[in-house]
Design a protein around this motif. Structure first.
Motif, PDB file in Angstrom:
ATOM      1  N   GLY A 155      19.850  -8.228 -13.716  1.00  0.00           N
ATOM      2  CA  GLY A 155      18.525  -7.976 -13.464  1.00  0.00           C
ATOM      3  C   GLY A 155      17.637  -8.105 -14.858  1.00  0.00           C
ATOM      4  N   GLY A 156      18.285  -7.584 -16.021  1.00  0.00           N
ATOM      5  CA  GLY A 156      17.839  -7.733 -17.175  1.00  0.00           C
ATOM      6  C   GLY A 156      18.046  -8.797 -18.215  1.00  0.00           C
ATOM      7  N   HIS A 157      19.310  -9.492 -18.013  1.00  0.00           N
ATOM      8  CA  HIS A 157      19.732 -10.363 -18.801  1.00  0.00           C
ATOM      9  C   HIS A 157      20.274 -11.562 -18.183  1.00  0.00           C
ATOM     10  CE1 HIS A 157      19.879  -6.609 -21.048  1.00  0.00           C
ATOM     11  NE2 HIS A 157      19.475  -7.223 -22.029  1.00  0.00           N
ATOM     12  N   ALA A 183      13.749 -12.774 -11.324  1.00  0.00           N
ATOM     13  CA  ALA A 183      13.233 -13.874 -10.548  1.00  0.00           C
ATOM     14  C   ALA A 183      13.910 -13.711  -9.320  1.00  0.00           C
ATOM     15  CB  ALA A 183      13.821 -15.121 -11.077  1.00  0.00           C
ATOM     16  N   PHE A 184      14.837 -13.307  -8.816  1.00  0.00           N
ATOM     17  CA  PHE A 184      15.210 -12.949  -7.454  1.00  0.00           C
ATOM     18  C   PHE A 184      14.237 -11.979  -6.655  1.00  0.00           C
ATOM     19  CE2 PHE A 184      19.429 -15.027  -7.757  1.00  0.00           C
ATOM     20  CZ  PHE A 184      19.645 -15.747  -6.278  1.00  0.00           C
ATOM     21  N   ASP A 185      14.001 -10.831  -7.504  1.00  0.00           N
ATOM     22  CA  ASP A 185      13.298  -9.660  -7.104  1.00  0.00           C
ATOM     23  C   ASP A 185      11.844 -10.010  -6.643  1.00  0.00           C
ATOM     24  OD1 ASP A 185      15.664  -8.298  -7.229  1.00  0.00           O
ATOM     25  OD2 ASP A 185      15.226  -7.228  -9.034  1.00  0.00           O
ATOM     26  N   PRO A 196      16.461  -4.184  -3.696  1.00  0.00           N
ATOM     27  CA  PRO A 196      16.390  -5.183  -4.482  1.00  0.00           C
ATOM     28  C   PRO A 196      16.430  -6.680  -3.906  1.00  0.00           C
ATOM     29  CG  PRO A 196      18.584  -4.191  -4.424  1.00  0.00           C
ATOM     30  CD  PRO A 196      17.629  -3.365  -3.589  1.00  0.00           C
ATOM     31  N   GLY A 197      15.992  -7.605  -4.474  1.00  0.00           N
ATOM     32  CA  GLY A 197      15.708  -8.897  -3.606  1.00  0.00           C
ATOM     33  C   GLY A 197      16.730  -9.954  -3.692  1.00  0.00           C
ATOM     34  N   GLY A 198      17.861  -9.794  -4.562  1.00  0.00           N
ATOM     35  CA  GLY A 198      18.870 -10.525  -4.541  1.00  0.00           C
ATOM     36  C   GLY A 198      19.621 -10.641  -3.264  1.00  0.00           C
ATOM     37  N   PRO A 199      20.109  -9.498  -2.753  1.00  0.00           N
ATOM     38  CA  PRO A 199      20.995  -9.518  -1.603  1.00  0.00           C
ATOM     39  C   PRO A 199      20.172  -9.973  -0.341  1.00  0.00           C
ATOM     40  CG  PRO A 199      21.233  -7.382  -2.799  1.00  0.00           C
ATOM     41  CD  PRO A 199      20.249  -8.081  -3.373  1.00  0.00           C
ATOM     42  N   GLY A 286      27.573  -9.187 -14.342  1.00  0.00           N
ATOM     43  CA  GLY A 286      26.162  -8.833 -13.811  1.00  0.00           C
ATOM     44  C   GLY A 286      25.940  -8.953 -12.330  1.00  0.00           C
ATOM     45  N   GLY A 287      24.834  -8.180 -11.811  1.00  0.00           N
ATOM     46  CA  GLY A 287      24.610  -8.054 -10.576  1.00  0.00           C
ATOM     47  C   GLY A 287      24.235  -9.313  -9.562  1.00  0.00           C
ATOM     48  N   VAL A 288      23.651 -10.258 -10.371  1.00  0.00           N
ATOM     49  CA  VAL A 288      23.359 -11.546  -9.693  1.00  0.00           C
ATOM     50  C   VAL A 288      24.931 -12.299  -9.409  1.00  0.00           C
ATOM     51  CG1 VAL A 288      22.274 -13.808  -9.586  1.00  0.00           C
ATOM     52  CG2 VAL A 288      21.275 -11.566 -10.667  1.00  0.00           C
ATOM     53  N   GLY A 289      25.904 -11.890 -10.105  1.00  0.00           N
ATOM     54  CA  GLY A 289      27.403 -12.377  -9.905  1.00  0.00           C
ATOM     55  C   GLY A 289      27.979 -12.244  -8.374  1.00  0.00           C
ATOM     56  N   ALA A 290      27.040 -11.134  -7.800  1.00  0.00           N
ATOM     57  CA  ALA A 290      27.526 -10.507  -6.559  1.00  0.00           C
ATOM     58  C   ALA A 290      27.187 -11.700  -5.467  1.00  0.00           C
ATOM     59  CB  ALA A 290      26.838  -9.018  -6.065  1.00  0.00           C
ATOM     60  N   ASN A 291      26.128 -12.780  -5.888  1.00  0.00           N
ATOM     61  CA  ASN A 291      25.816 -13.721  -5.003  1.00  0.00           C
ATOM     62  C   ASN A 291      26.862 -14.674  -4.544  1.00  0.00           C
ATOM     63  OD1 ASN A 291      24.294 -16.626  -4.876  1.00  0.00           O
ATOM     64  ND2 ASN A 291      22.905 -14.955  -4.067  1.00  0.00           N
TER      65      ASN A 291
HETATM   66  O1  KG4 Z   1      23.279  -5.847 -13.046  1.00  0.00           O
HETATM   67  P1  KG4 Z   1      22.555  -5.255 -12.326  1.00  0.00           P
HETATM   68  O2  KG4 Z   1      23.222  -4.496 -11.223  1.00  0.00           O
HETATM   69  O3  KG4 Z   1      21.626  -4.296 -13.002  1.00  0.00           O
HETATM   70  C1  KG4 Z   1      21.124  -4.721 -14.413  1.00  0.00           C
HETATM   71  O4  KG4 Z   1      21.992  -4.606 -15.624  1.00  0.00           O
HETATM   72  O5  KG4 Z   1      19.966  -5.344 -14.535  1.00  0.00           O
HETATM   73  O6  KG4 Z   1      21.806  -6.275 -11.562  1.00  0.00           O
HETATM   74  C2  KG4 Z   1      20.743  -6.148 -10.646  1.00  0.00           C
HETATM   75  C3  KG4 Z   1      20.097  -7.394 -10.218  1.00  0.00           C
HETATM   76  C4  KG4 Z   1      18.920  -7.189  -9.234  1.00  0.00           C
HETATM   77  O7  KG4 Z   1      17.997  -7.907  -9.917  1.00  0.00           O
HETATM   78  C5  KG4 Z   1      19.375  -7.744  -7.982  1.00  0.00           C
HETATM   79  O8  KG4 Z   1      18.453  -8.397  -7.136  1.00  0.00           O
HETATM   80  C6  KG4 Z   1      20.659  -8.611  -8.164  1.00  0.00           C
HETATM   81  O9  KG4 Z   1      21.111  -8.132  -9.407  1.00  0.00           O
HETATM   82  N1  KG4 Z   1      21.524  -8.681  -7.274  1.00  0.00           N
HETATM   83  C7  KG4 Z   1      21.569  -9.900  -6.519  1.00  0.00           C
HETATM   84  C8  KG4 Z   1      22.858  -9.816  -5.627  1.00  0.00           C
HETATM   85  N2  KG4 Z   1      23.010  -8.507  -5.598  1.00  0.00           N
HETATM   86  C9  KG4 Z   1      22.201  -7.839  -6.786  1.00  0.00           C
HETATM   87  N3  KG4 Z   1      21.203 -11.241  -6.841  1.00  0.00           N
HETATM   88  C10 KG4 Z   1      21.475 -12.316  -5.949  1.00  0.00           C
HETATM   89  N4  KG4 Z   1      22.481 -12.065  -4.973  1.00  0.00           N
HETATM   90  C11 KG4 Z   1      23.036 -11.001  -4.622  1.00  0.00           C
HETATM   91  N5  KG4 Z   1      23.979 -10.839  -3.549  1.00  0.00           N
END
Ligand code: KG4
Ligand code: ZN
Length: 349
Positions: A155-157, A183-185, A196-199, A286-291
């Motif tokens: 979310g930050g990097h 950007a996802f959010d 949060p917008g990603g999921p 990172g969180g987007v890695g859950a995509n």
């Molecule tokens: O790494 P993280 O948990 O927190 C930070 O260190 O920023 O990342 C949070 C970000 C959020 O923007 C969230 O929307 C995104 O990760 N995220 C995803 C998914 N799950 C969380 N983005 C895309 N697809 C997902 N499934």
């Protein structure tokens, strides 16, 4: 004896061991998380999410996040210890995220961890949140050894990192503006989805197809740099133009188009970086890695290029304290000194 002298001695006594227990605290954003780890193993991991509280505001409200960390942290520490079946006296090291993140939120964890380390007379290890995300890969792949390329997408990097050792990490590319999670959010908000917008985007995109043409999310001189601001603006403009013309947007198709573009860009750059640096392993973090689609495409493209792709389970990609505990273990093995009681939170680390 002076606390710091005692902490240093205690750390030297355990540095060569692999069986010491770390109690890790992570409060950089909206998750109050505590874990007990041993080496690269997770003994217990508790994550208390504040998402339901922040959702109605459309994003994390820093002040509310700090307050909730304060009210939650004590109970979360107790839960983590109970789940691990250990008492505080059995803990050898206290680890804490000291940056990057929200200042007030970080301060809660840092103050708590300092107090704990001081009263127990145990060494305190200050952990960089980003290195925590990277360390998640050591939990799911305990045999992992550098060098490897890490695609960090949170979310930050957003960066492509070359990990030479845990103490020597070079950034070979990064976003020039927004982080990909940001950007996802933002895109999610424009599409009327919750935080949060990603999921949410991932879920909506499952019903759509990538039929909209969006600009490449790339800018800058460096071959491995990204820009997500242009892509985000393109989505916002598209939605606004459609509204002005009274046309209906196919939200699921737009979500799929955005997600496809992001996955394509991140994975192609990570795979190129690995190939051009002659590195055979890519780790996702990172969180987007859950995509899901990002994970699938990275795996597919990596394997097509004979590159091993490591995908930590989704719960280790988003914020947690287990990754902080394992990062502290890696820091100790790399020769880190304990933090002093002057340790401060560093939001821009
Ligand atoms: O790494 P993280 O948990 O927190 C930070 O260190 O920023 O990342 C949070 C970000 C959020 O923007 C969230 O929307 C995104 O990760 N995220 C995803 C998914 N799950 C969380 N983005 C895309 N697809 C997902 N499934
Ligand atoms: Zn994070």
């Amino acid at each position: 004896m002076d606390y710091y002298v005692k902490a240093k001695q205690a750390l030297e006594k355990i540095r060569d061991r692999d069986d010491f227990l770390v109690l890790a605290v992570e409060t950089s954003c909206d998750e109050t998380a505590v874990a007990v780890t041993r080496g690269r193993k997770v003994i217990s991991s508790v994550v208390s999410s504040q998402i339901d509280i922040h959702r109605r505001f459309g994003g994390v409200v820093p002040e509310i996040a700090s307050r909730n960390h304060i009210t939650a942290i004590d109970a979360i520490v107790k839960n983590a210890l109970n789940e691990a079946g250990v008492s505080l006296s059995g803990i050898d090291v206290i680890a804490v995220t000291y940056g990057a993140g929200l200042l007030g939120a970080l301060l809660v964890g840092v103050a708590y961890a300092k107090a704990l380390a001081y009263t127990l007379g145990k060494p305190l290890i200050a952990v960089n949140h980003i290195k925590g995300h990277i360390a998640a890969n050591y939990i799911s792949e305990p045999g992992l050894q550098p060098p490897y390329i890490c695609l960090l997408a949170s979310g930050g990097h957003t960066s492509i990192l070359k990990v030479n050792s845990f103490a020597d990490i070079t950034e070979i590319g990064s976003t020039q503006d927004d982080a990909v999670g940001e950007a996802f959010d933002k895109v999610a908000r424009v599409l009327g989805l919750t935080y949060p917008g990603g999921p949410e985007i991932e879920k909506l995109a499952k019903e759509g197809r990538p039929t909209y043409t969006l600009p490449r999310a790339f800018k800058g001189e460096g071959e491995y740099n990204f820009s997500f601001s242009g892509l985000k603006t393109a989505v916002i403009n598209l939605v606004e133009n459609c509204r002005a013309r009274g046309e209906e947007i196919r939200r699921e198709d737009l979500a799929a188009s955005f997600q496809t573009e992001v996955a394509d860009l991140l994975t192609s750059k990570a795979v190129t970086a690995a190939r051009e640096h002659g590195i055979k392993t890519i780790a996702l973090a990172g969180g987007v890695g859950a995509n899901g689609p990002l994970r699938e495409l990275l795996k597919q493209r990596g394997e097509a290029g004979n590159i091993r792709v490591l995908l930590p389970p989704r719960y280790l990609c988003t914020d947690n304290a287990a990754m902080i505990g394992v990062a502290a273990y890696e820091e100790i093995k790399a020769g880190a000194s304990p933090a002093s009681l002057d340790l401060d939170a560093d939001p821009a680390l």
